[in-house]
Design a protein around this motif. Structure first.
Motif, PDB file in Angstrom:
ATOM      1  N   GLY A 187       0.825  -1.174  -0.038  1.00 45.50           N
ATOM      2  CA  GLY A 187       0.017   0.007  -0.087  1.00 45.50           C
ATOM      3  C   GLY A 187       0.874   1.247   0.137  1.00 45.50           C
ATOM      4  N   TYR A 230      -0.987   6.823   1.103  1.00 46.76           N
ATOM      5  CA  TYR A 230      -0.935   5.417   1.304  1.00 46.76           C
ATOM      6  C   TYR A 230      -2.193   4.855   1.138  1.00 46.76           C
ATOM      7  N   GLY A 231      -2.103   3.541   0.555  1.00 45.99           N
ATOM      8  CA  GLY A 231      -3.559   2.898   0.332  1.00 45.99           C
ATOM      9  C   GLY A 231      -4.035   3.256  -0.921  1.00 45.99           C
TER      10      GLY A 231
END
Length: 458
Positions: free
Chosen positions: A107, A140-141
């Motif tokens: 991620g 992030y992700g």
């Protein structure tokens, strides 16, 4: 295009429901495949009817395709119109952005390597760095495509990257001004009577450019240099044909690389043609953890044929071949179709090319603590079927007195690039040793009255 594909999948699933599995016309393998397709359609319909919000068909099918290919290896992917155009642009060697090769890991966006002499490289971005925020916004992700799109932009505009680097207590910000990344895949310079040829990437016509660089170096000197350094550090690779062309430029004969597909008969071999562009002059190849794919083909071929001395760090370890399979005028499938092997039959997958002389980059103050990203760190990477030696490839067992200088001591001596400095020093020592040997043999020759010219083999 996506909706028509979905209709075909649904039709296949319907056919499965209508045909008895027990009929002799359907093998067990075909039956299992049809059952899985039927299950996929069932899940698709459940998501369409029961998900908390309406979901677009294209989004679901694209997600299924991406997930299927990601489950194979890190390098297989579906290229939509945008991805296809980006790949073509990068292959041609000009695009806008920062000059980074990145991947997605758990991620997070992780740097494989910055391209040399690009904004990211000049800003001090290092292999193994994690990029957590862009202009203060957490990425992030998200997807890798989304992050890459944000990093690209108008030349002259500035973006702030938040970096997490192993060995640093806290994240830190780096502001980088975007630029047109007009990659010059091959550059050259002359240092201390040594020709230094740098290959930044294996785009089209790199083989020709390397040969031209040799001609330009010799033309500027008015003679041949004492030796050459072929610098392929942080070179992420590129076109297989160009890797073969560069290897061929320095080899007189022999196999350069072989690629082997799924079946025993799927073997293709590439061979060198007579003619060494530098006429047998001493050659050192520099690689590091960012040297991948095509770079490793060249380094492995020159190393196996003992044509060059390989120095630096263990390379990235990408020993697979991706084939671009067009699906339409604007889309394609990039699929791993083969593994490649060096002339001695070794696979660099996972393990990379081990240098003949391991030379740390002492001029990088973070080289001891900074994590280096390699193929073996990527989720779902292909396993080296030949196997790797049970040894620690990263840690020296004994301190090497040749590599004891600190960054500060190197700065005092004016050494900005220790690996290049060490390669050049090695060439100079080799030349001096050869000259002393020639003088000794010359004295013996004169004493016996022989007039046969002295020849040297490398």
């Amino acid at each position: 295009m996506m909706k028509s594909r979905l209709a075909r999948v649904s039709a296949i699933a319907l056919a499965v429901a209508l045909v008895p599995v027990a009929t002799s016309a359907i093998s067990q393998v075909e039956s299992d495949t049809q059952a899985e397709i039927s299950r996929f359609v069932d899940i698709f319909e459940r998501v369409k009817t029961d998900y908390v919000e309406p979901v677009d068909d294209d989004k679901l099918v694209r997600g299924a395709i991406d997930g299927m290919l990601a489950s194979l290896d890190p390098h297989s992917s579906f290229l939509d119109a945008r991805d296809f155009a980006n790949l073509r642009t990068q292959t041609e060697g000009m695009y806008g952005g920062l000059g980074l090769s990145v991947t997605m890991q758990d991620g997070a966006v992780k740097v494989i390597a910055p391209t040399r002499e690009t904004p990211a490289d000049k800003a001090g971005i290092k292999p193994g760095d994690y990029i957590t925020h862009l202009d203060g916004k957490l990425i992030y992700g998200g997807t890798l495509d989304e992050a890459v799109d944000q990093m690209r932009g108008e030349p002259g505009s500035t973006i702030k990257l938040t970096i997490v680097r192993e060995g640093r207590d806290k994240p830190f910000d780096v502001s980088i001004t975007r630029a047109i990344i007009d990659l010059k895949p091959v550059t050259w310079e002359i240092k201390d009577d040594i020709g230094v040829i740098t290959i930044a990437s294996f785009t089209s016509r790199v083989g020709e450019e390397v040969s031209k660089a040799v001609q330009d170096i010799e033309a500027k000197l008015g003679r041949k240099p004492v030796g050459y350094v072929l610098d392929m550090r942080s070179n992420p690779g590129g076109l297989l044909d160009e890797a073969v062309a560069v290897s061929d430029a320095f080899l007189e004969k022999g196999e350069i690389v072989s690629q082997r597909g799924r079946h025993k008969g799927d073997i293709e071999r590439y061979y060198a043609r007579p003619g060494d562009v530098i006429g047998g002059a001493p050659l050192i190849v520099l690689v590091d953890s960012g040297s991948a794919s095509a770079s490793e083909i060249v380094a492995g071929a020159l190393q196996d044929h003992r044509r060059a001395l390989v120095m630096g760090e263990r390379s990235f370890g990408k020993g697979s071949v991706q084939t671009l399979l067009p699906l339409s005028r604007t889309t394609a499938l990039k699929l791993t179709t083969a593994r490649y092997f060096t002339p001695s039959g070794n696979s660099v997958q996972e393990g990379g090319i081990e240098p003949d002389i391991a030379v740390p980059q002492l001029s990088d103050p973070d080289y001891k603590t900074r994590m280096k990203l390699r193929e073996s760190d990527l989720r779902g990477h292909l396993i080296n079927e030949i196997g790797l030696d049970d040894k620690d490839l990263e840690v020296d067992k004994l301190a090497d007195p040749r590599f004891s200088m600190t960054t500060e001591q190197l700065e005092e001596k004016g050494i900005e690039d220790f690996q290049l400095y060490y390669a050049m020093a090695t060439l100079q020592r080799t030349t001096m040793a050869s000259a002393r040997l020639a003088a000794t043999r010359g004295g013996l020759t004169r004493s016996t009255g022989a007039t046969r010219p002295l020849t040297r083999r490398n």
